[in-house]
Design an enzyme around this catalytic site. Sequence first.
Site, PDB file in Angstrom:
ATOM      1  N   CYS A 119     -27.769 -34.734  15.292  1.00 35.24           N
ATOM      2  CA  CYS A 119     -27.462 -35.481  16.530  1.00 35.24           C
ATOM      3  C   CYS A 119     -28.721 -36.000  17.223  1.00 35.24           C
ATOM      4  CB  CYS A 119     -26.672 -34.608  17.487  1.00 35.24           C
ATOM      5  SG  CYS A 119     -25.202 -33.927  16.738  1.00 35.24           S
ATOM      6  N   HIS A 260     -27.074 -36.969  24.705  1.00 35.94           N
ATOM      7  CA  HIS A 260     -26.199 -36.941  23.534  1.00 35.94           C
ATOM      8  C   HIS A 260     -24.801 -36.540  23.989  1.00 35.94           C
ATOM      9  CE1 HIS A 260     -24.233 -35.948  19.911  1.00 35.94           C
ATOM     10  NE2 HIS A 260     -24.410 -34.648  19.994  1.00 35.94           N
ATOM     11  N   ASN A 290     -17.825 -37.282  19.873  1.00 34.39           N
ATOM     12  CA  ASN A 290     -19.215 -36.957  19.554  1.00 34.39           C
ATOM     13  C   ASN A 290     -19.579 -37.709  18.269  1.00 34.39           C
ATOM     14  OD1 ASN A 290     -21.511 -35.725  18.463  1.00 34.39           O
ATOM     15  ND2 ASN A 290     -20.951 -33.685  19.196  1.00 34.39           N
TER      16      ASN A 290
END
Length: 336
Positions: A119, A260, A290
């Site tokens: 990520c 994020h 996500n």
Amino acid sequence: MNAPRNWGVRIAGTGSAVPERRMTNADFTAILDTSDEWILQRTGISERRIADPNAESTFNLSRDALQRALDAAGMKGSELDLVIVGTLTSEMPCPSTAVRVAAAVGAVPAGAFDISAACCGFVYAMNVAETMVRSGRAKAVGVIGAETLSRVTDYTDRTCSILFGDGAGAAVLVRDEDPALGCIHQSMQADGSRWESLYLPVLPRDVPESDLQSTVRLGCLRMNGREVFKFAVTKFREVIEESLAATRLSANDLSQVICHQSNIRIIEAARERIGLDPEKVYVNIDRYGNTSAASVGICLDELTRAGKLTPGLPFMMVAFGGGLTWASSVWSTRGA
Ligand code: UT7
């Protein structure tokens, strides 16, 4: 490449691309023991985009996002001398996604490579690209964070599958005569001793002892949600506070802290502890879920297009993810 000199760095354009298909929380209730209410309350997600495996891929989402960033910058692919893609879902180990994207936008013979930092992919890639431009080693760099996580999601695992979505975000970085412009602080860190919290096993031998009793699907992401959650809440706050201390900025000097998009509860916990105004912490997890390496890039593009990055004010990007990895990048911008 030119002799080193301390250049300033500017984001000349941003872009993003997401698949057509929306997968709503209601779609999950048809295949899993879950509910719209549970998913929304525990994660903040209402829907995510899912790639059509026959038509959409990490490569073509990356290509479209970068082309939009080039268009926004008024530049041609041939002006790039480097393309970096942050991703954990490159189609093939060889070639990289970046080399195909570079060719597709007309950037040959620009250098091109992928970064694998889960990520943190986009933030790591922005930090590396900025350093290349600042040092004079590159004039213009295309940076992309892109994922098709649907390809590596186990849709029988209700903890993991409801979180993830597909997409790509991109930025074109160029040199500027003013060395005060660009990244004024960056960090890239990792703790590989904690990899078992979030990993993608390929062979049976990749499955750690701690997971041998569970049903693990090879080729699919495996996550200890609670562990990652605890890590993330602490780490987000630490990374933001360290970056503020290093730049001698206070939280509200920033126009945005671009986090994020992991889970709304993680973002909110960090925001509240640091005392940031809600309008300074952009959230789009409700629409995309996500998207791992893509999430910060997509936010950056949406904020730029909406005119929400105030000219002259600094902004921060911050991420954490599998590895475990974490990273930040604080940018100064030109006034209006
Ligand atoms: O991008 C970086 C990597 N990932 C992340 O940042 C994710 C970090 N972790 C999380 O976001 C959260 O841990 C999850 C969203 C994955 C899970 O939320 P949670 O509040 O931590 O739930 P939990 O794992 O503590 O589980 C609570 C309960 C459990 O039931 P019991 O044992 O209390 O009866 C789970 O089985 O919720 C159950 N549960 C669900 N129930 C309905 C887990 N997933 C679901 C689901 N629907 N989809």
